[in-house]
Design a protein around this motif. Structure first.
Motif, PDB file in Angstrom:
ATOM      1  N   GLU A  73       0.892  -1.176  -0.100  1.00 14.35           N
ATOM      2  CA  GLU A  73      -0.123   0.151  -0.148  1.00 14.35           C
ATOM      3  C   GLU A  73       0.858   1.233  -0.152  1.00 14.35           C
ATOM      4  OE1 GLU A  73      -3.421   2.150   0.328  1.00 14.35           O
ATOM      5  OE2 GLU A  73      -3.162   0.003   0.132  1.00 14.35           O
ATOM      6  N   ALA A  74       1.735   1.182   0.811  1.00 14.76           N
ATOM      7  CA  ALA A  74       2.859   2.563   0.919  1.00 14.76           C
ATOM      8  C   ALA A  74       3.522   2.633  -0.381  1.00 14.76           C
ATOM      9  CB  ALA A  74       3.722   2.151   1.991  1.00 14.76           C
ATOM     10  N   CYS A  75       4.029   1.707  -1.044  1.00 13.68           N
ATOM     11  CA  CYS A  75       4.757   1.882  -2.144  1.00 13.68           C
ATOM     12  C   CYS A  75       3.778   2.542  -3.403  1.00 13.68           C
ATOM     13  CB  CYS A  75       5.274   0.715  -2.938  1.00 13.68           C
ATOM     14  SG  CYS A  75       6.734  -0.069  -1.867  1.00 13.68           S
ATOM     15  N   VAL A  76       2.510   1.788  -3.505  1.00 17.48           N
ATOM     16  CA  VAL A  76       1.743   2.364  -4.343  1.00 17.48           C
ATOM     17  C   VAL A  76       1.337   3.804  -4.208  1.00 17.48           C
ATOM     18  CG1 VAL A  76      -0.799   2.055  -5.363  1.00 17.48           C
ATOM     19  CG2 VAL A  76       0.414   0.001  -5.073  1.00 17.48           C
ATOM     20  N   ARG A  77       1.028   4.291  -3.169  1.00 17.43           N
ATOM     21  CA  ARG A  77       0.611   5.589  -2.647  1.00 17.43           C
ATOM     22  C   ARG A  77       1.920   6.367  -2.857  1.00 17.43           C
ATOM     23  NH1 ARG A  77      -4.755   5.369  -2.916  1.00 17.43           N
ATOM     24  NH2 ARG A  77      -5.681   3.617  -1.910  1.00 17.43           N
ATOM     25  N   PRO A  87      -2.641  -2.213  -8.574  1.00 16.11           N
ATOM     26  CA  PRO A  87      -3.742  -1.582  -7.739  1.00 16.11           C
ATOM     27  C   PRO A  87      -3.238  -1.684  -6.114  1.00 16.11           C
ATOM     28  CG  PRO A  87      -4.670  -3.605  -8.443  1.00 16.11           C
ATOM     29  CD  PRO A  87      -3.132  -3.373  -9.057  1.00 16.11           C
ATOM     30  N   ALA A  88      -3.664  -0.821  -5.348  1.00  6.58           N
ATOM     31  CA  ALA A  88      -3.331  -0.824  -3.936  1.00  6.58           C
ATOM     32  C   ALA A  88      -4.342  -2.013  -3.233  1.00  6.58           C
ATOM     33  CB  ALA A  88      -3.355   0.405  -3.227  1.00  6.58           C
ATOM     34  N   PRO A  89      -3.879  -2.508  -2.171  1.00  6.50           N
ATOM     35  CA  PRO A  89      -4.740  -3.390  -1.543  1.00  6.50           C
ATOM     36  C   PRO A  89      -6.088  -2.943  -1.093  1.00  6.50           C
ATOM     37  CG  PRO A  89      -2.461  -3.627  -0.620  1.00  6.50           C
ATOM     38  CD  PRO A  89      -2.531  -2.508  -1.524  1.00  6.50           C
ATOM     39  N   THR A  90      -6.051  -1.358  -0.716  1.00  7.91           N
ATOM     40  CA  THR A  90      -7.480  -0.941  -0.476  1.00  7.91           C
ATOM     41  C   THR A  90      -8.391  -0.763  -1.639  1.00  7.91           C
ATOM     42  OG1 THR A  90      -6.400   1.188  -0.697  1.00  7.91           O
ATOM     43  CG2 THR A  90      -6.475   0.329   1.546  1.00  7.91           C
ATOM     44  N   GLN A  91      -7.779  -0.604  -2.689  1.00  3.39           N
ATOM     45  CA  GLN A  91      -8.478  -0.556  -3.942  1.00  3.39           C
ATOM     46  C   GLN A  91      -9.161  -2.031  -4.242  1.00  3.39           C
ATOM     47  OE1 GLN A  91      -5.202   1.033  -6.380  1.00  3.39           O
ATOM     48  NE2 GLN A  91      -6.507   3.150  -6.423  1.00  3.39           N
ATOM     49  N   LEU A  96     -13.619  -5.664  -4.672  1.00  4.53           N
ATOM     50  CA  LEU A  96     -14.243  -6.708  -4.086  1.00  4.53           C
ATOM     51  C   LEU A  96     -15.563  -6.667  -3.346  1.00  4.53           C
ATOM     52  CD1 LEU A  96     -13.885  -9.950  -3.407  1.00  4.53           C
ATOM     53  CD2 LEU A  96     -12.892  -9.227  -1.313  1.00  4.53           C
ATOM     54  N   ILE A  97     -15.691  -5.623  -2.775  1.00  7.37           N
ATOM     55  CA  ILE A  97     -17.106  -5.210  -2.085  1.00  7.37           C
ATOM     56  C   ILE A  97     -18.105  -4.680  -3.302  1.00  7.37           C
ATOM     57  CG2 ILE A  97     -17.991  -3.534  -0.665  1.00  7.37           C
ATOM     58  CD1 ILE A  97     -15.654  -3.831   1.184  1.00  7.37           C
ATOM     59  N   SER A  98     -17.384  -3.733  -4.207  1.00  3.43           N
ATOM     60  CA  SER A  98     -18.611  -3.348  -5.058  1.00  3.43           C
ATOM     61  C   SER A  98     -18.894  -4.203  -6.072  1.00  3.43           C
ATOM     62  CB  SER A  98     -17.923  -2.011  -6.084  1.00  3.43           C
ATOM     63  OG  SER A  98     -16.562  -2.570  -6.547  1.00  3.43           O
ATOM     64  N   LEU A 266      -7.551  -3.889 -13.176  1.00  3.91           N
ATOM     65  CA  LEU A 266      -6.454  -4.852 -12.449  1.00  3.91           C
ATOM     66  C   LEU A 266      -6.995  -4.901 -10.887  1.00  3.91           C
ATOM     67  CD1 LEU A 266      -2.910  -4.256 -13.430  1.00  3.91           C
ATOM     68  CD2 LEU A 266      -4.802  -5.922 -14.254  1.00  3.91           C
ATOM     69  N   ASP A 267      -7.682  -4.120 -10.375  1.00  9.65           N
ATOM     70  CA  ASP A 267      -8.296  -3.955  -9.129  1.00  9.65           C
ATOM     71  C   ASP A 267      -9.319  -5.232  -8.952  1.00  9.65           C
ATOM     72  OD1 ASP A 267      -9.981  -2.626 -10.998  1.00  9.65           O
ATOM     73  OD2 ASP A 267     -10.896  -1.573  -9.281  1.00  9.65           O
ATOM     74  N   LYS A 268      -9.975  -5.317 -10.045  1.00 10.28           N
ATOM     75  CA  LYS A 268     -11.068  -6.536 -10.081  1.00 10.28           C
ATOM     76  C   LYS A 268     -10.303  -7.813 -10.541  1.00 10.28           C
ATOM     77  CE  LYS A 268     -15.041  -3.525 -11.241  1.00 10.28           C
ATOM     78  NZ  LYS A 268     -16.065  -3.357 -12.243  1.00 10.28           N
TER      79      LYS A 268
END
Length: 307
Positions: A73-77, A87-91, A96-98, A266-268
């Motif tokens: 997450e830190a590297c992506v941000r 994508p970041a883990p939060t994305q 996944l939720i959406s 890529l997030d999906k």
């Protein structure tokens, strides 16, 4: 006149009970049972250390995964990496939720294919494993063919299955069956081969036939090996279903993965990969649950042999 010296008479040791009782009373008055207290403290500390070691053993992998996710997450941000690259883990969690409803629908299709393929592979493994053990010539003839089937990538065989079997569920189930069949049948046959010949001769001396030897000795003795093969095959089953869906399908996680990959979402893609991992762990956990219900003594044996 010489007189022999008289040796002193040896008497058994007689403790002074009054003195000992007095000392015991003094010790109790000054705090008493010091040794027992030290032992109780040592026992409590040992139990705490053991429990702490068990907790650390299970928490360490989760801690490592958490650290890797934080670094990801830190590297992506920090480097502002675009979504279509990484994508970041939060994305990934947000995707996944959406997309939870379509992912759940596709996951049920892949799960049904995996369960069907696992069931067919298990039935074939039981029959062929017993045949390979009962007739060594059958084992020598079939075992090389089984090995060859594992050397050919399943991504190569899947299009051939689709050509001959169409675009329905049959080629996907066959793909799962081929991926799960080898570890199950080999583990089962090896487990039966390890039964002691002396034990088989003992059963024969009591009048047991070949069928009774298998039902009373060989199959129960190979149950542990069979479950081990099933655990490995359960992990492969979801991957086999996804490979079959990847080639040609209108439903399933493989189809979903191919669709979002072509659109560079890529997030999906990562969310779908996460679902595949969770389903593989679910299949493995299902086999462990069956083992706990049908053969709880094997679970106790695994705990004893665990490092």
């Amino acid at each position: 006149m010489y007189r022999a010296e008289r040796k002193p008479e040896l008497r058994p040791f007689e403790p002074d009970l009054d003195h000992a009782n007095a000392g015991t009373r003094i010790c109790r008055q000054r705090g008493g049972c010091f040794v027992l207290r030290v032992f109780a403290c040592f026992k409590t500390g040992a139990v705490s250390l053991i429990k702490g070691g068990i907790v650390l053993k299970h928490a360490l992998p989760a801690l490592v995964i958490a650290v890797l996710l934080i670094l990801w997450e830190a590297c992506v941000r920090l480097f502002a990496i675009p979504l279509y690259v990484l994508p970041a883990p939060t994305q990934v969690i947000a995707a996944l939720i959406s997309d939870a409803p379509p992912l759940a629908s596709h996951a049920l299709v892949s799960l049904s294919e995996a369960l069907a393929g696992m069931g067919i592979a298990l039935a074939l493994s039981l029959v062929l494993g017993i045949a390979m053990d009962a007739f060594p010539a059958v084992g020598r003839a079939i075992y090389p063919i089984l090995v060859v089937t594992q050397t050919v990538p399943m991504i190569v065989l899947a299009p051939i299955f689709i050509i001959y079997m169409g675009f329905g569920l049959a080629p996907k189930i066959l793909t799962v069956t081929l991926m799960c069949f080898f570890p199950i049948v080999v583990s089962f046959a090896d487990g039966m081969a390890q039964v002691s010949p002396a034990y088989q001769n003992l059963l024969r001396s009591y009048g047991a036939g070949r069928l009774q030897i298998y039902t009373l000795a060989k199959v129960p003795a190979a149950l542990s090996s069979l479950l081990s093969g099933l655990k490995v095959a359960a992990t492969y089953s979801i991957s086999g279903a996804v490979v079959g869906e990847w080639i040609a399908s209108q439903r399933g996680l493989g189809y979903y993965l191919l669709r979002v990959k072509n659109n560079y979402m890529l997030d999906k893609v990562f969310a779908c990969v996460l679902v595949i991992i969770l389903l593989s762990l679910l299949m493995n956990g299902l086999i462990r649950l069956i083992q706990r219900l049908c053969a709880p003594y094997l679970c106790d044996k695994e705990k004893e042999n665990a490092p």
